[in-house]
Design an enzyme around this catalytic site. Sequence first.
Site, PDB file in Angstrom:
ATOM      1  N   SER A 194       4.045  -1.912  10.307  1.00  0.00           N
ATOM      2  CA  SER A 194       5.507  -1.978  10.413  1.00  0.00           C
ATOM      3  C   SER A 194       6.080  -3.343  10.022  1.00  0.00           C
ATOM      4  O   SER A 194       7.029  -3.822  10.635  1.00  0.00           O
ATOM      5  CB  SER A 194       5.971  -1.573  11.821  1.00  0.00           C
ATOM      6  OG  SER A 194       5.588  -0.235  12.097  1.00  0.00           O
ATOM      7  N   GLY A 237       3.061  -0.982   4.301  1.00  0.00           N
ATOM      8  CA  GLY A 237       3.080   0.436   3.941  1.00  0.00           C
ATOM      9  C   GLY A 237       4.488   0.874   3.581  1.00  0.00           C
ATOM     10  O   GLY A 237       4.974   0.637   2.476  1.00  0.00           O
ATOM     11  N   GLY A 238       5.168   1.481   4.546  1.00  0.00           N
ATOM     12  CA  GLY A 238       6.479   2.095   4.311  1.00  0.00           C
ATOM     13  C   GLY A 238       7.466   1.203   3.564  1.00  0.00           C
ATOM     14  O   GLY A 238       8.124   1.655   2.614  1.00  0.00           O
ATOM     15  N   GLU A 262      -6.687   4.775   8.137  1.00  0.00           N
ATOM     16  CA  GLU A 262      -6.557   6.201   7.782  1.00  0.00           C
ATOM     17  C   GLU A 262      -7.844   6.724   7.155  1.00  0.00           C
ATOM     18  O   GLU A 262      -8.188   7.894   7.318  1.00  0.00           O
ATOM     19  CB  GLU A 262      -5.336   6.390   6.858  1.00  0.00           C
ATOM     20  CG  GLU A 262      -4.039   6.169   7.636  1.00  0.00           C
ATOM     21  CD  GLU A 262      -2.908   5.529   6.848  1.00  0.00           C
ATOM     22  OE1 GLU A 262      -2.915   5.556   5.612  1.00  0.00           O
ATOM     23  OE2 GLU A 262      -1.988   4.978   7.504  1.00  0.00           O
ATOM     24  N   ASN A 290       0.860  -1.186   0.000  1.00  0.00           N
ATOM     25  CA  ASN A 290       0.000   0.000   0.000  1.00  0.00           C
ATOM     26  C   ASN A 290       0.898   1.238   0.000  1.00  0.00           C
ATOM     27  O   ASN A 290       1.497   1.558   1.017  1.00  0.00           O
ATOM     28  CB  ASN A 290      -0.901  -0.034   1.243  1.00  0.00           C
ATOM     29  CG  ASN A 290      -1.731   1.224   1.399  1.00  0.00           C
ATOM     30  OD1 ASN A 290      -1.793   2.061   0.498  1.00  0.00           O
ATOM     31  ND2 ASN A 290      -2.369   1.367   2.554  1.00  0.00           N
ATOM     32  N   TRP A 291       0.959   1.876  -1.153  1.00  0.00           N
ATOM     33  CA  TRP A 291       1.855   3.041  -1.280  1.00  0.00           C
ATOM     34  C   TRP A 291       1.307   4.277  -0.578  1.00  0.00           C
ATOM     35  O   TRP A 291       1.999   5.276  -0.475  1.00  0.00           O
ATOM     36  CB  TRP A 291       2.098   3.371  -2.760  1.00  0.00           C
ATOM     37  CG  TRP A 291       2.798   2.299  -3.552  1.00  0.00           C
ATOM     38  CD1 TRP A 291       3.173   1.040  -3.124  1.00  0.00           C
ATOM     39  CD2 TRP A 291       3.217   2.379  -4.927  1.00  0.00           C
ATOM     40  NE1 TRP A 291       3.791   0.355  -4.144  1.00  0.00           N
ATOM     41  CE2 TRP A 291       3.828   1.160  -5.271  1.00  0.00           C
ATOM     42  CE3 TRP A 291       3.121   3.376  -5.904  1.00  0.00           C
ATOM     43  CZ2 TRP A 291       4.344   0.894  -6.537  1.00  0.00           C
ATOM     44  CZ3 TRP A 291       3.629   3.120  -7.174  1.00  0.00           C
ATOM     45  CH2 TRP A 291       4.236   1.896  -7.483  1.00  0.00           C
ATOM     46  N   LYS A 292       0.031   4.251  -0.196  1.00  0.00           N
ATOM     47  CA  LYS A 292      -0.635   5.414   0.414  1.00  0.00           C
ATOM     48  C   LYS A 292      -0.467   6.632  -0.500  1.00  0.00           C
ATOM     49  O   LYS A 292      -0.410   6.470  -1.719  1.00  0.00           O
ATOM     50  CB  LYS A 292      -0.105   5.639   1.832  1.00  0.00           C
ATOM     51  CG  LYS A 292      -0.220   4.369   2.685  1.00  0.00           C
ATOM     52  CD  LYS A 292       0.011   4.584   4.146  1.00  0.00           C
ATOM     53  CE  LYS A 292      -0.110   3.261   4.884  1.00  0.00           C
ATOM     54  NZ  LYS A 292       0.019   3.413   6.326  1.00  0.00           N
ATOM     55  N   GLY A 304       3.148   2.567  10.759  1.00  0.00           N
ATOM     56  CA  GLY A 304       4.081   3.669  10.552  1.00  0.00           C
ATOM     57  C   GLY A 304       4.865   4.059  11.789  1.00  0.00           C
ATOM     58  O   GLY A 304       5.521   5.096  11.811  1.00  0.00           O
ATOM     59  N   HIS A 348      -9.348   1.154   5.434  1.00  0.00           N
ATOM     60  CA  HIS A 348      -8.040   1.361   6.071  1.00  0.00           C
ATOM     61  C   HIS A 348      -8.224   2.316   7.253  1.00  0.00           C
ATOM     62  O   HIS A 348      -9.053   3.221   7.212  1.00  0.00           O
ATOM     63  CB  HIS A 348      -7.057   1.942   5.050  1.00  0.00           C
ATOM     64  CG  HIS A 348      -5.658   1.934   5.537  1.00  0.00           C
ATOM     65  ND1 HIS A 348      -5.183   2.876   6.422  1.00  0.00           N
ATOM     66  CD2 HIS A 348      -4.631   1.073   5.319  1.00  0.00           C
ATOM     67  CE1 HIS A 348      -3.922   2.591   6.715  1.00  0.00           C
ATOM     68  NE2 HIS A 348      -3.566   1.500   6.059  1.00  0.00           N
ATOM     69  N   GLU A 399      -4.833  -4.602  11.016  1.00  0.00           N
ATOM     70  CA  GLU A 399      -3.779  -3.597  11.138  1.00  0.00           C
ATOM     71  C   GLU A 399      -3.978  -2.823  12.443  1.00  0.00           C
ATOM     72  O   GLU A 399      -4.754  -1.848  12.476  1.00  0.00           O
ATOM     73  CB  GLU A 399      -3.837  -2.615   9.959  1.00  0.00           C
ATOM     74  CG  GLU A 399      -3.617  -3.250   8.614  1.00  0.00           C
ATOM     75  CD  GLU A 399      -3.092  -2.240   7.596  1.00  0.00           C
ATOM     76  OE1 GLU A 399      -2.041  -2.505   7.015  1.00  0.00           O
ATOM     77  OE2 GLU A 399      -3.721  -1.183   7.402  1.00  0.00           O
TER      78      GLU A 399
HETATM   79  P1  13P Z   1       3.405   0.565   7.656  1.00  0.00           P
HETATM   80  O1  13P Z   1       3.888  -0.715   7.044  1.00  0.00           O
HETATM   81  O2  13P Z   1       4.103   1.783   7.122  1.00  0.00           O
HETATM   82  O3  13P Z   1       3.365   0.504   9.149  1.00  0.00           O
HETATM   83  O4  13P Z   1       1.874   0.746   7.175  1.00  0.00           O
HETATM   84  C1  13P Z   1       0.994  -0.304   7.324  1.00  0.00           C
HETATM   85  C2  13P Z   1      -0.240   0.023   6.607  1.00  0.00           C
HETATM   86  O5  13P Z   1      -1.005   0.881   6.998  1.00  0.00           O
HETATM   87  C3  13P Z   1      -0.508  -0.696   5.344  1.00  0.00           C
HETATM   88  O6  13P Z   1      -1.800  -0.464   4.880  1.00  0.00           O
END
Ligand code: 13P
Length: 253
Positions: A216, A237-238, A100, A9-11, A176, A98, A170
């Site tokens: 993470s 994510g990251g 967010e 997930n590149w966000k 993050g 998600h 999650e």
């Molecule tokens: P991180 O891997 O950056 O913690 O993000 C997880 C996430 O929200 C994937 O959707």
Amino acid sequence: MRKNIAAGNWKMNLDLEAGKKLASEVVNMVNDEVSNDAEIILIPPFIHLTAVNQLIGSASNIQLGAQNCHQEKGGAYTGEISLEMLKSVGAEYVVIGHSERREYFGEDNALLAAKTKAVLDNGLKPIYCCGEKLDVREADKHFELNKEQIVEGLFDLSKDEILNVVIAYEPVWAIGTGVTASNEQAQEMHAFIRGLIADKYDQETADSISILYGGSVKPGNAKELFEQPDVDGGLVGGASLKSRDFTDIIKSF
Ligand code: 13P
């Protein structure tokens, strides 16, 4: 069908050039290095979907996903993206709920149930997210909260429908932050979620659904997380923004 999945997930990151560079690096590394049968999903911002889809080309183990959708077919919804549009640019998966989206855009379980249903009605597969914030875990209400998100978001679906859903647990406190849920914490919640599905539908259905962990995930912790019996992969994510790290995560299965 239950399978191992690594989803990136590149966000809201990367401009077009950087997105194309990342996608082509991942495609090349996967072609050269990955021999397992994991499904890989690239989930760029909407605006890069077409370009990333072209770079994925015929790589059959790599799929395209979107980060969100609107639940209506189309019309006067300025700034929104329909499922028809997502299908037309090659998306197979759509992330729904998600944390967010829940936190910053006020998306609640009722809306997410409607979005999930719309994704399925359009022949795409939802990646339905759940997860608690730190205060909820500290108050020992995390099972209750995740149950509510699963029941209210998913349990109006038929058995045939839920078989096409991927679930992503999650925990918000691990997203993050560099803090990962321990293997035990992940396994415990995944088993709980699978148990809810078994109670509502049946064990065979529960055993057929992929439940991903997110928060993470990194090359250094992916293997032990993915080895947990109820953890079928990761929503990353990251670390999905770095081709080397994401490929190493894919190779952890
Ligand atoms: P991180 O891997 O950056 O913690 O993000 C997880 C996430 O929200 C994937 O959707």
